[in-house]
Design an enzyme around this catalytic site. Structure first.
Site, mmCIF file in Angstrom:
data_model
loop_
_atom_site.group_PDB
_atom_site.id
_atom_site.type_symbol
_atom_site.label_atom_id
_atom_site.label_comp_id
_atom_site.label_asym_id
_atom_site.label_seq_id
_atom_site.Cartn_x
_atom_site.Cartn_y
_atom_site.Cartn_z
ATOM 1 N N ASP A 13 0.819 -1.214 0.000
ATOM 2 C CA ASP A 13 0.000 0.000 0.000
ATOM 3 C C ASP A 13 0.855 1.268 0.000
ATOM 4 O OD1 ASP A 13 -2.135 -1.690 0.135
ATOM 5 O OD2 ASP A 13 -2.974 -0.860 1.984
ATOM 6 N N ASP A 14 0.167 2.384 -0.286
ATOM 7 C CA ASP A 14 0.669 3.756 -0.109
ATOM 8 C C ASP A 14 1.735 4.171 -1.109
ATOM 9 O OD1 ASP A 14 -1.015 3.588 2.028
ATOM 10 O OD2 ASP A 14 0.500 3.866 3.578
ATOM 11 N N HIS A 43 -5.827 3.482 -4.385
ATOM 12 C CA HIS A 43 -5.766 3.628 -2.926
ATOM 13 C C HIS A 43 -6.173 5.041 -2.502
ATOM 14 C CE1 HIS A 43 -4.840 1.966 0.930
ATOM 15 N NE2 HIS A 43 -3.749 2.678 1.156
ATOM 16 N N HIS A 84 -5.223 9.391 0.574
ATOM 17 C CA HIS A 84 -5.321 8.492 1.727
ATOM 18 C C HIS A 84 -6.340 8.994 2.747
ATOM 19 C CE1 HIS A 84 -3.944 5.454 4.665
ATOM 20 N NE2 HIS A 84 -3.377 4.866 3.622
ATOM 21 N N HIS A 116 3.580 -2.443 3.228
ATOM 22 C CA HIS A 116 3.643 -1.091 2.685
ATOM 23 C C HIS A 116 4.975 -0.896 1.959
ATOM 24 C CE1 HIS A 116 0.524 -0.833 5.750
ATOM 25 N NE2 HIS A 116 0.065 0.235 5.107
#
Length: 283
Positions: free
Chosen positions: A94-95, A145, A149, A239
């Site tokens: 993620d991210d 995503h 965020h 991540h």
């Protein structure tokens, strides 16, 4: 003549049933009856013993479903693991992207020939488009995503959709691909948001194995968190990009340990589309 006209006007008014106040006798009577009825209702409410558990409107007020309930209700569009009949799992990150940890994770995956799935934050893709392109060029899959965020259930419908579509536009401008997979930040999403994403032919994919690498854990701790909870069909959350004060060095160093153990156990690492047998991108 004038007297005759006045009599005709008066006759018309009376025929229409109007009173000087502009209300018909029937309407006036109805209003008075309604007021009396309201007084009777209030008086009855005071005299009637109260309900110990509270009014229906308070106790039975609809409440949002939990994430577990939402996954059960929308199992075709809200997933957190793949089928368990094959020795396959998916590594997801993620991210992304950043210009520090994302390239390191890509280097490790490339070294071992492993393909993974990366969930892209829109404003980071704007800043590092070349890294997004590298992810795709090296055979990995990308998913949405959100733009920055955000905690999606706290947004208005308009803001939520903007988070999704703006990120779609940015990534499509870089890669030419229209993403189908989406992972809501923090794993949080509402029922109405699920319905809208389903109408757009998008799949919400969370996880069932959490590395907890965002806590800045050691490589050994991250490895243990992943390997001790792993089952066939697992979707592993890690991540590959940090934020201010975030240290994902443990993720980078744990990744070879995890890959080597999975290889030894004969567990294949695949992208989400391969694990779930659902296309990566929309037409």
């Amino acid at each position: 003549m004038i007297t005759r006209i006045m009599l005709l006007v008066l006759f018309a008014v009376l025929a229409a049933g109007c009173t000087p106040s502009g209300k018909s006798p029937a309407a006036k009577h109805s209003q008075e009856g309604y007021t009396i009825q309201q007084r009777q209702i209030k008086m009855a409410a005071k005299e009637t013993p109260q309900l110990a558990g509270g009014q229906e409107s308070q106790v039975r007020e609809p409440k949002p479903l939990s994430l577990a309930e939402l996954r059960k209700k929308y199992r075709s569009h809200f997933l957190l693991q793949g089928p368990s009949d094959r020795k396959c799992i998916s590594l997801t990150f993620d991210d992304v992207p950043d210009n520090h940890f994302t390239p390191q994770v890509l280097d490790v995956l490339n070294q071992y020939g492993v393909k993974a799935t990366f969930f892209v934050v829109g404003n980071r893709a704007e800043k590092y488009p070349e890294i997004v392109q590298r992810i795709v060029n090296e055979g990995h899959v990308i998913g949405n995503h959100s733009y920055d965020h955000a905690n999606l259930p706290k947004l208005s419908d308009e803001s939520f959709r903007h988070q999704v579509t703006r990120t779609e536009d940015i990534v499509r401008g870089i890669t030419g691909q229209q993403m189908r997979y989406i992972r809501p930040p923090y794993g949080n999403i509402s029922e109405e948001q699920i319905k809208w994403l389903a109408s757009q032919d998008m799949l919400i994919v969370n996880w069932n194995v959490d590395s907890l690498d965002w806590k800045g854990l050691t490589p050994e701790q991250i490895e243990a968190n992943v390997m001790s909870h792993l089952t066939s069909g697992a979707i592993v959350l890690q991540h590959a990009a940090g934020g201010e004060g975030g240290d994902l060095s443990g993720t980078v160093m744990a990744l070879p340990l995890i890959i080597e153990q999975l290889n030894q156990q004969g567990i294949k690492m695949v992208t989400l589309p391969e694990l779930l047998s659902k296309p990566a991108y929309r037409q």
